[in-house]
Scaffold this active site. Sequence first.
Site, short mmCIF file in Angstrom:
data_model
loop_
_atom_site.label_atom_id
_atom_site.label_comp_id
_atom_site.label_asym_id
_atom_site.label_seq_id
_atom_site.Cartn_x
_atom_site.Cartn_y
_atom_site.Cartn_z
N ASP A 28 -23.98 1.31 8.84
CA ASP A 28 -24.94 0.28 8.80
C ASP A 28 -26.21 0.79 8.09
O ASP A 28 -27.06 0.13 7.87
CB ASP A 28 -25.04 -0.62 9.70
N ASP A 54 -21.52 7.82 15.70
CA ASP A 54 -22.04 6.38 15.97
C ASP A 54 -20.69 5.58 16.25
O ASP A 54 -20.65 4.85 15.09
CB ASP A 54 -23.20 6.26 14.67
N GLN A 104 -11.78 -4.31 9.10
CA GLN A 104 -12.20 -5.27 9.86
C GLN A 104 -12.92 -6.38 9.30
O GLN A 104 -12.91 -6.28 7.83
CB GLN A 104 -13.47 -4.49 10.72
N ASP A 127 -11.41 7.88 7.49
CA ASP A 127 -11.27 7.94 9.04
C ASP A 127 -11.98 9.23 9.43
O ASP A 127 -11.70 10.20 9.28
CB ASP A 127 -9.80 7.80 9.55
#
Length: 533
Positions: free
Chosen positions: A308, A392, A254, A362
């Site tokens: 995060d 999440d 990403q 993954d």
Amino acid sequence: MPARRRSRLRSRPRLARLTVLLAAFVCAACGLVYELELVALGDYLLGDAVTQTSVVLSVMVFAMGLGSLLAKRLTRRPATAFALVECALALTGGLSVLALYSCWAWLGRCQPAMVGLTCLIGILIGAEIPLLMTLIQRIRREDAGRAAADLFAADYVGALIGGLAFPFLLLPALGPGDGALLTGAVNAVAGAAVVLWLFREEPAPRIRRLLWGGCLLVLAVLAAAAAGSDAVERAARHALYGDQVRYATRSRHQEIVLTGPAEGPLRLYLDGRLAVCGPDEYRGSEGLVHPAMADGPDARVLLLGGGDGLALREVLRHRGVRSVRLVDADAALPRLARTDPGLAALGGHSLDDPRVRTTAADPLAWLRDANAGGSTGVSDGGDGPYDVVLADLPAPADGGPVTFHSQEFYGLAARVLSPGGRIAVRAGSDPDETGGPGDLDGLWQIESGLRTAGLQTTPYAVPGSATGSCRPGPPDTAQNFLLAAATSPPLTLAPDAPAPRALTPDTLRASAARLTALRPTRPPAALTLLGPR
């Protein structure tokens, strides 16, 4: 072609023929790389990988057929036509990624440009085979079937090499933009230059000089684009995210962009989607974590996603936690959450806690391996089975993939639970807090997936948006969650952690009652990896 040139080609037909087949091989590799670049970029910018792949492949194949038909008009001068086609293909394919990214950043839409570029690239690729076939027959006349077999063999092997080079070499080393530019340069040299050198007496001297000049001009344009690609990307990010971009990278999975001053507010964008807004992120993090940690043991926690470090911060506030396994597909995000001072402070430096072990994998593949007892599974380090599993991961309604909300995913997650363990998942957001039945279809579909895994569920919501302060939007937004366990899990808050800012037992129970009243009598089918069931 002059008789003298024909005699030269026929004096060394094997070398000349091999050169044309090599050009076909390289051009096929470049063509497939262009195709994969468009698919990958469409997934990055627009999401929904299945749709983008289907659009690119179908339009590309149609355009290739159209290009083959149009090439019949060019076979009288095949070398000249092939040189022009390859120059145009190298320029179009090489610049396609920068062009699409610019359309997305400045115009806000890139679907029409993607379809147009895919169609043009497909037409040019489709014109290659008829022209190459004509060139091979000019070297040495032979049975058309044998010539076609050799040509298609070179084409298919080239496609194989291009398809393998893209994910394992070009994408990780150069990224989509520079990878496409390098591919265009190789395409121009291998296609136009080689054929012009081999069949250099077909065009008149003036036309030949123009063709060589055009080939060199294409290479110069691609080189200039490569030199200026960073400036274009910075300008596009400035247009998208403002002038306070503090970190930007495109990982294998990403695009990650972090904006805002060190003292805040911070904004984290993943593939252009606002994922974290500093002043409001606690609403989503607290909503996911605290209800699941309240009723029962919480010594061992599995956090799927959450690289995060924000949900992890809430987990570590519970004194009973002994170990946390964080599994995120993108190692770049936890690395950023550790090293950026602002994001690390927002996450309470949770990733540096000695109780935390991170795994770059993954989540679905990791769960599969965990249930098989693989090296990264529950036997690794003795930290499973788990008392609490927290997913999440964005819901499909919020841009997340169906994979992480499928029946198979929840079935594997349920198998790593300890007796009395709980699972909490994100289930999307409502456009308003009234939450009409039509707004909650995604919630009930996710609930069906959890129930097919043999779990009892309790829906609940957290008022307020987790990104509301960072972008205009509806003033009243509820974030929906699902808590699941072997028996119907109660909604409460644990006494061994500081009181959350966004939650109280009363608001949790009120939201659960409201959502339960809205549950349809016939829930939608669960998502599976093969589709709804």
